[in-house]
Design a protein around this motif. Structure first.
Motif, PDB file in Angstrom:
ATOM      1  N   MET A  88      -2.717   9.069   4.343  1.00 25.13           N
ATOM      2  CA  MET A  88      -2.523   7.427   3.572  1.00 25.13           C
ATOM      3  C   MET A  88      -2.602   6.559   4.769  1.00 25.13           C
ATOM      4  N   THR A  89      -3.443   5.554   4.424  1.00 20.44           N
ATOM      5  CA  THR A  89      -3.802   4.336   5.237  1.00 20.44           C
ATOM      6  C   THR A  89      -3.217   3.114   4.879  1.00 20.44           C
ATOM      7  N   VAL A  90      -1.821   2.983   5.296  1.00 26.37           N
ATOM      8  CA  VAL A  90      -1.183   1.795   4.814  1.00 26.37           C
ATOM      9  C   VAL A  90      -0.972   1.044   5.877  1.00 26.37           C
ATOM     10  N   THR A  91      -1.454  -0.292   5.983  1.00 27.21           N
ATOM     11  CA  THR A  91      -1.280  -1.081   7.011  1.00 27.21           C
ATOM     12  C   THR A  91       0.241  -1.914   6.793  1.00 27.21           C
ATOM     13  N   ALA A  92       0.833  -2.253   8.051  1.00 30.31           N
ATOM     14  CA  ALA A  92       2.082  -2.644   7.897  1.00 30.31           C
ATOM     15  C   ALA A  92       2.543  -3.579   6.746  1.00 30.31           C
ATOM     16  N   GLY A  93       3.037  -3.329   5.978  1.00 33.58           N
ATOM     17  CA  GLY A  93       3.267  -4.585   4.572  1.00 33.58           C
ATOM     18  C   GLY A  93       2.108  -4.512   3.615  1.00 33.58           C
ATOM     19  N   GLN A  94       1.048  -3.872   3.861  1.00 31.60           N
ATOM     20  CA  GLN A  94      -0.089  -3.974   2.937  1.00 31.60           C
ATOM     21  C   GLN A  94      -0.693  -2.604   2.584  1.00 31.60           C
ATOM     22  N   TRP A  95      -0.679  -2.431   1.049  1.00 30.13           N
ATOM     23  CA  TRP A  95      -1.083  -1.071   0.363  1.00 30.13           C
ATOM     24  C   TRP A  95      -2.304  -1.489  -0.455  1.00 30.13           C
ATOM     25  N   GLN A  96      -3.261  -0.446  -0.373  1.00 28.70           N
ATOM     26  CA  GLN A  96      -4.343  -0.338  -1.477  1.00 28.70           C
ATOM     27  C   GLN A  96      -3.761   0.023  -2.611  1.00 28.70           C
ATOM     28  N   LEU A  97      -4.198  -0.703  -3.696  1.00 27.58           N
ATOM     29  CA  LEU A  97      -3.628  -0.344  -5.240  1.00 27.58           C
ATOM     30  C   LEU A  97      -3.499   1.126  -5.395  1.00 27.58           C
ATOM     31  N   GLN A  98      -4.494   2.116  -5.125  1.00 23.91           N
ATOM     32  CA  GLN A  98      -4.293   3.294  -5.602  1.00 23.91           C
ATOM     33  C   GLN A  98      -3.283   4.068  -4.743  1.00 23.91           C
ATOM     34  N   GLU A  99      -3.193   3.650  -3.479  1.00 23.93           N
ATOM     35  CA  GLU A  99      -1.864   4.314  -2.693  1.00 23.93           C
ATOM     36  C   GLU A  99      -0.710   3.699  -3.229  1.00 23.93           C
ATOM     37  N   ALA A 100      -0.563   2.459  -3.567  1.00 22.19           N
ATOM     38  CA  ALA A 100       0.587   1.863  -3.992  1.00 22.19           C
ATOM     39  C   ALA A 100       1.111   2.705  -5.436  1.00 22.19           C
ATOM     40  N   LYS A 101       0.245   3.122  -6.121  1.00 23.48           N
ATOM     41  CA  LYS A 101       0.584   3.540  -7.381  1.00 23.48           C
ATOM     42  C   LYS A 101       1.020   5.054  -6.986  1.00 23.48           C
ATOM     43  N   GLN A 102       0.448   5.778  -6.266  1.00 21.40           N
ATOM     44  CA  GLN A 102       0.593   7.130  -5.906  1.00 21.40           C
ATOM     45  C   GLN A 102       2.078   7.245  -4.985  1.00 21.40           C
ATOM     46  N   HIS A 103       2.200   6.350  -4.526  1.00 22.37           N
ATOM     47  CA  HIS A 103       3.164   6.512  -3.531  1.00 22.37           C
ATOM     48  C   HIS A 103       4.427   5.297  -3.881  1.00 22.37           C
ATOM     49  N   ASP A 128      11.565  -3.291   4.827  1.00 27.71           N
ATOM     50  CA  ASP A 128      10.491  -4.046   5.792  1.00 27.71           C
ATOM     51  C   ASP A 128      10.282  -5.516   5.173  1.00 27.71           C
ATOM     52  N   GLY A 129      10.858  -5.543   3.801  1.00 27.78           N
ATOM     53  CA  GLY A 129      10.506  -7.161   3.203  1.00 27.78           C
ATOM     54  C   GLY A 129       9.143  -6.966   2.290  1.00 27.78           C
ATOM     55  N   PRO A 130       8.815  -7.856   2.004  1.00 20.97           N
ATOM     56  CA  PRO A 130       7.774  -8.187   0.856  1.00 20.97           C
ATOM     57  C   PRO A 130       6.389  -7.098   1.239  1.00 20.97           C
ATOM     58  N   GLN A 131       5.839  -6.431   0.298  1.00 23.01           N
ATOM     59  CA  GLN A 131       4.850  -5.451   0.579  1.00 23.01           C
ATOM     60  C   GLN A 131       3.575  -6.118  -0.410  1.00 23.01           C
ATOM     61  N   PHE A 132       2.422  -6.191   0.263  1.00 23.08           N
ATOM     62  CA  PHE A 132       1.434  -6.674  -0.422  1.00 23.08           C
ATOM     63  C   PHE A 132       0.407  -5.563  -0.906  1.00 23.08           C
ATOM     64  N   VAL A 133      -0.081  -5.827  -2.033  1.00 21.56           N
ATOM     65  CA  VAL A 133      -1.158  -4.866  -2.562  1.00 21.56           C
ATOM     66  C   VAL A 133      -2.400  -5.498  -2.709  1.00 21.56           C
ATOM     67  N   THR A 134      -3.298  -4.649  -2.304  1.00 24.46           N
ATOM     68  CA  THR A 134      -4.756  -5.051  -2.085  1.00 24.46           C
ATOM     69  C   THR A 134      -5.606  -4.091  -3.275  1.00 24.46           C
ATOM     70  N   LYS A 135      -6.687  -4.751  -3.651  1.00 25.28           N
ATOM     71  CA  LYS A 135      -7.612  -4.308  -4.201  1.00 25.28           C
ATOM     72  C   LYS A 135      -9.222  -4.860  -3.815  1.00 25.28           C
ATOM     73  N   GLY A 138     -10.085  -4.982  -0.875  1.00 22.47           N
ATOM     74  CA  GLY A 138      -9.650  -5.529   0.274  1.00 22.47           C
ATOM     75  C   GLY A 138      -9.110  -6.945   0.129  1.00 22.47           C
ATOM     76  N   GLN A 139      -8.814  -7.386  -1.181  1.00 19.29           N
ATOM     77  CA  GLN A 139      -8.222  -8.793  -1.398  1.00 19.29           C
ATOM     78  C   GLN A 139      -6.668  -8.428  -1.935  1.00 19.29           C
ATOM     79  N   GLN A 140      -5.728  -9.286  -1.467  1.00 19.00           N
ATOM     80  CA  GLN A 140      -4.477  -9.142  -1.592  1.00 19.00           C
ATOM     81  C   GLN A 140      -4.329  -9.557  -3.403  1.00 19.00           C
ATOM     82  N   VAL A 141      -3.779  -8.695  -4.087  1.00 15.21           N
ATOM     83  CA  VAL A 141      -3.838  -9.245  -5.617  1.00 15.21           C
ATOM     84  C   VAL A 141      -2.156  -9.199  -6.255  1.00 15.21           C
ATOM     85  N   ALA A 142      -1.290  -8.613  -5.060  1.00 14.78           N
ATOM     86  CA  ALA A 142       0.052  -8.620  -5.760  1.00 14.78           C
ATOM     87  C   ALA A 142       1.108  -8.480  -4.573  1.00 14.78           C
ATOM     88  N   VAL A 143       2.131  -8.931  -4.888  1.00 14.13           N
ATOM     89  CA  VAL A 143       3.273  -8.743  -3.757  1.00 14.13           C
ATOM     90  C   VAL A 143       4.491  -8.268  -4.473  1.00 14.13           C
TER      91      VAL A 143
END
Length: 87
Positions: free
Chosen positions: A1-16, A27-34, A36-41
């Motif tokens: 899994m390639t999660v940067t601190a506080g940032q998740w790819q959409l597919q990985e966010a769904k799976q995990h 760790d506080g708010p986590q950003f979801v990207t699609k 490469g663009q942040q689409v949700a927090v």
């Protein structure tokens, strides 16, 4: 899994998702990207309620929550009011 601190790819966010929620709590708010663009927090519910004012009590409820004041000594002074001169 390639999660940067506080940032998740959409597919990985769904799976995990459980892991994502754990990260939010620790760790506080986590950003979801699609693409490469942040689409949700994802926020902790406490932070969300603080930001939206969802935990703010309306005035009527606040007044209803005031304890019984009948035991307080709220007598008004009978001394005359001071004289004020207007110029």
């Amino acid at each position: 899994m390639t999660v940067t601190a506080g940032q998740w790819q959409l597919q990985e966010a769904k799976q995990h998702f459980s892991e994502l929620i754990r990260a939010v709590r620790t760790d506080g708010p986590q950003f979801v990207t699609k693409h490469g663009q942040q689409v949700a927090v994802v926020l902790d519910i406490v932070d969300y309620r603080r930001m939206t004012g969802a935990d703010v009590v309306d005035f009527k409820s606040f007044l209803g929550s005031v304890p019984d004041l009948s035991e307080l000594d709220l007598e008004r002074s009978t001394a005359p009011a001071r004289t004020v001169e207007f110029e």
